[in-house]
Enzyme design. Structure first.
Site, mmCIF file in Angstrom:
data_model
loop_
_atom_site.group_PDB
_atom_site.id
_atom_site.type_symbol
_atom_site.label_atom_id
_atom_site.label_comp_id
_atom_site.label_asym_id
_atom_site.label_seq_id
_atom_site.Cartn_x
_atom_site.Cartn_y
_atom_site.Cartn_z
ATOM 1 C CD GLU A 75 -2.532 -7.494 3.286
ATOM 2 O OE1 GLU A 75 -2.146 -6.360 2.905
ATOM 3 O OE2 GLU A 75 -3.209 -7.663 4.309
ATOM 4 C CB ALA B 110 -0.885 -0.024 1.242
ATOM 5 C CD GLU C 71 1.147 -5.409 6.130
ATOM 6 O OE1 GLU C 71 1.916 -6.314 6.541
ATOM 7 O OE2 GLU C 71 0.426 -5.545 5.133
ATOM 8 N N GLY D 231 0.528 -4.916 1.227
ATOM 9 C CA GLY D 231 -0.620 -5.093 0.335
ATOM 10 C C GLY D 231 -0.272 -5.854 -0.932
HETATM 11 N N1 COA Z 1 4.589 3.179 -0.656
HETATM 12 C C1 COA Z 1 4.975 4.312 -1.262
HETATM 13 N N2 COA Z 1 6.147 4.450 -1.897
HETATM 14 C C2 COA Z 1 6.972 3.398 -1.920
HETATM 15 C C3 COA Z 1 6.634 2.176 -1.313
HETATM 16 C C4 COA Z 1 5.388 2.098 -0.658
HETATM 17 N N3 COA Z 1 4.956 0.967 -0.084
HETATM 18 N N4 COA Z 1 7.649 1.309 -1.493
HETATM 19 C C5 COA Z 1 8.573 1.964 -2.212
HETATM 20 N N5 COA Z 1 8.177 3.221 -2.453
HETATM 21 C C6 COA Z 1 8.879 4.270 -3.194
HETATM 22 C C7 COA Z 1 10.003 4.899 -2.379
HETATM 23 O O1 COA Z 1 9.477 5.907 -1.519
HETATM 24 C C8 COA Z 1 10.853 5.479 -3.473
HETATM 25 O O2 COA Z 1 10.263 6.654 -3.955
HETATM 26 P P1 COA Z 1 11.157 7.953 -4.325
HETATM 27 O O3 COA Z 1 12.121 7.480 -5.388
HETATM 28 O O4 COA Z 1 10.170 8.946 -4.810
HETATM 29 O O5 COA Z 1 11.866 8.338 -3.063
HETATM 30 C C9 COA Z 1 10.727 4.447 -4.585
HETATM 31 O O6 COA Z 1 9.533 3.711 -4.312
HETATM 32 C C10 COA Z 1 11.884 3.463 -4.618
HETATM 33 O O7 COA Z 1 12.006 2.889 -3.320
HETATM 34 P P2 COA Z 1 13.405 2.776 -2.542
HETATM 35 O O8 COA Z 1 13.085 2.550 -1.092
HETATM 36 O O9 COA Z 1 14.254 3.947 -2.875
HETATM 37 O O10 COA Z 1 14.002 1.472 -3.219
HETATM 38 P P3 COA Z 1 14.977 0.406 -2.557
HETATM 39 O O11 COA Z 1 15.358 -0.503 -3.664
HETATM 40 O O12 COA Z 1 16.047 1.068 -1.788
HETATM 41 O O13 COA Z 1 14.096 -0.388 -1.486
HETATM 42 C C11 COA Z 1 12.139 -1.599 -0.718
HETATM 43 C C12 COA Z 1 13.000 -1.154 -1.936
HETATM 44 C C13 COA Z 1 10.909 -2.295 -1.306
HETATM 45 C C14 COA Z 1 12.945 -2.549 0.128
HETATM 46 C C15 COA Z 1 11.711 -0.366 0.090
HETATM 47 O O14 COA Z 1 11.195 0.619 -0.786
HETATM 48 C C16 COA Z 1 10.657 -0.668 1.121
HETATM 49 O O15 COA Z 1 10.944 -1.253 2.148
HETATM 50 N N6 COA Z 1 9.372 -0.216 0.847
HETATM 51 C C17 COA Z 1 8.309 -0.338 1.783
HETATM 52 C C18 COA Z 1 7.755 -1.728 1.774
HETATM 53 C C19 COA Z 1 6.638 -1.856 2.779
HETATM 54 O O16 COA Z 1 6.794 -1.715 3.972
HETATM 55 N N7 COA Z 1 5.453 -2.160 2.268
HETATM 56 C C20 COA Z 1 4.314 -2.414 3.053
HETATM 57 C C21 COA Z 1 3.381 -1.267 3.018
HETATM 58 S S1 COA Z 1 1.877 -1.702 3.879
#
Ligand code: COA
Length: 256
Positions: free
Chosen positions: A112, A64, A132, A109
Site C-alpha cells: 500500500e 503492517a 490481508e 501495508g
Molecule cells: N509483521 C510482523 N513481523 C513480521 C512480519 C509482519 N508483517 N513479516 C515478517 N515478520 C517477522 C517474522 O515474524 C520474523 O520474526 P522473528 O524472526 O522474530 O520470528 C521475521 O520477520 C522474519 O520473517 P520470516 O517469516 O521468518 O521470514 P521468511 O523469509 O520465512 O518469510 C515472509 C518471509 C514475508 C514470506 C513472511 O514473513 C510473511 O508472510 N510475512 C507476513 C506478510 C503479510 O501477511 N503481510 C501483510 C500484513 S497486513
C-alpha cells in the site's frame, strides 16, 4: 525519529529507508510515525524527488506489524488505519514525485505504501501482494482504493480476494510496477531515475502530479476544469518562460 527509519537528502533527492530488517521492515507504530516525520522533513528540505525503500536484502516492507495487530480491538484498529492512511496520503501528496524502490517483499501495508508512490521500480527478487485476506482482514491503508485505480477493477479484486503473491515479472505484466531491474542494479537505477526527476522543472512537475492525482478524485468535467486552471497558472512561471525561450532559441533549458 525512531532508529528504524533513515532519511538522507543529497542533491535534491530525499531517500527514506525503512530500516527494521530483522522483522522484514514490518511497520510497527513507532516506525510508521517516524516515516510520517521523515516525509515532513524531506518536504521541509525542498526535495525535488523522493525515494522510498527497505533496508536489507529480503524486504521492501513485509506489511503492517502482525504482532501489534493481533490483539487490537476495533477502536485501536481504526487508529492504526488512520495512521496508515495519513502516511500513505503524505506520500501521495508529497510535492515532488515519489519512487518506490521495491527491493524484496512488499506485502499488505508495504504494497500500500508502494501504491501511494508515483512510480514503482521492482528488483527481480521482489514479491508483491495484498495478503490481508490470509489474516482474516482486508487492506486498510488504501489498498482497496488505490489498487483498482492502478491495475483495474478485476485484477484488483483477484489480488485482494485471493491474497495472491505476485513475482516481479507478473507484477510488471499486471501493471503493478512500471519496471523490473536486476537486484544489484536497483539502488543505482532508482537513484538515476530520481536524479532525472529532480532535474525536471519543479513547478511544472508538481502541477503534473497534482492534476494527475486530481483525475482520480473527480468527474472528467471537474478534472478538466482543474487541469485548465493549473495549466494556465503555470504561464509566467520561471520554468515556463525558460522552457519555451530555450526552445525558441534552439538550446537546452536551464531550469532552476
Ligand atoms: N509483521 C510482523 N513481523 C513480521 C512480519 C509482519 N508483517 N513479516 C515478517 N515478520 C517477522 C517474522 O515474524 C520474523 O520474526 P522473528 O524472526 O522474530 O520470528 C521475521 O520477520 C522474519 O520473517 P520470516 O517469516 O521468518 O521470514 P521468511 O523469509 O520465512 O518469510 C515472509 C518471509 C514475508 C514470506 C513472511 O514473513 C510473511 O508472510 N510475512 C507476513 C506478510 C503479510 O501477511 N503481510 C501483510 C500484513 S497486513
Amino acid at each position: 525519529m525512531a532508529d528504524t527509519v533513515r532519511l538522507d537528502v543529497e542533491d535534491d533527492v530525499a531517500t527514506i529507508t525503512i530500516d527494521r530488517p530483522d522483522q522484514l521492515n514490518a511497520l510497527n507504530v513507532p516506525t510508521l510515525e517516524s516515516l510520517g516525520d521523515a516525509l515532513e522533513e524531506a518536504e521541509a528540505a525542498d526535495a525535488r524527488a523522493l525515494v522510498l525503500t527497505g533496508a536489507g536484502e529480503k524486504a521492501f516492507v513485509a506489511g503492517a506489524d502482525i504482532s501489534h495487530m493481533a490483539e487490537m480491538d476495533p477502536e485501536e484498529a481504526n487508529e492504526y488505519a488512520q495512521l496508515g492512511h495519513d502516511v500513505a496520503n503524505a506520500i501521495e501528496e508529497f510535492p515532488a514525485p515519489a519512487i518506490a524502490g521495491i527491493n524484496g517483499y512488499a506485502f499488505g501495508g508495504g504494497m500500500e505504501l508502494a501504491l501511494a508512490c508515483d512510480l514503482r521500480v521492482a528488483s527481480e527478487r521482489a514479491v508483491l501482494g495484498q495478503t490481508e485476506i490470509d489474516l482474516g482482514i482486508v487492506p486498510g491503508w488504501g489498498g482497496t482504493q488505490r489498487l483498482p485505480r492502478l491495475v483495474g477493477d478485476e485484477t484488483a479484486r483477484r489480488l485482494i480476494y485471493f491474497g495472491e503473491r505476485v513475482d516481479a515479472t507478473d507484477a510488471l505484466e499486471e501493471g503493478l510496477v512500471g519496471e523490473v531491474v536486476a537486484h544489484d542494479e536497483l539502488r543505482e537505477h532508482v537513484s538515476e531515475l530520481a536524479d532525472d526527476l529532480a532535474a525536471q522543472p519543479a513547478t511544472a512537475l508538481r502541477a503534473a502530479k497534482e492534476t494527475i492525482n486530481q483525475s482520480h478524485e473527480t468527474s472528467l468535467e471537474a478534472g478538466l476544469e482543474f487541469e485548465r486552471r493549473t495549466w494556465a497558472g503555470l504561464f509566467g512561471s520561471d520554468d515556463q518562460r525558460e522552457g519555451m525561450t530555450a526552445f525558441l532559441e534552439d538550446r537546452e533549458p536551464e531550469f532552476e
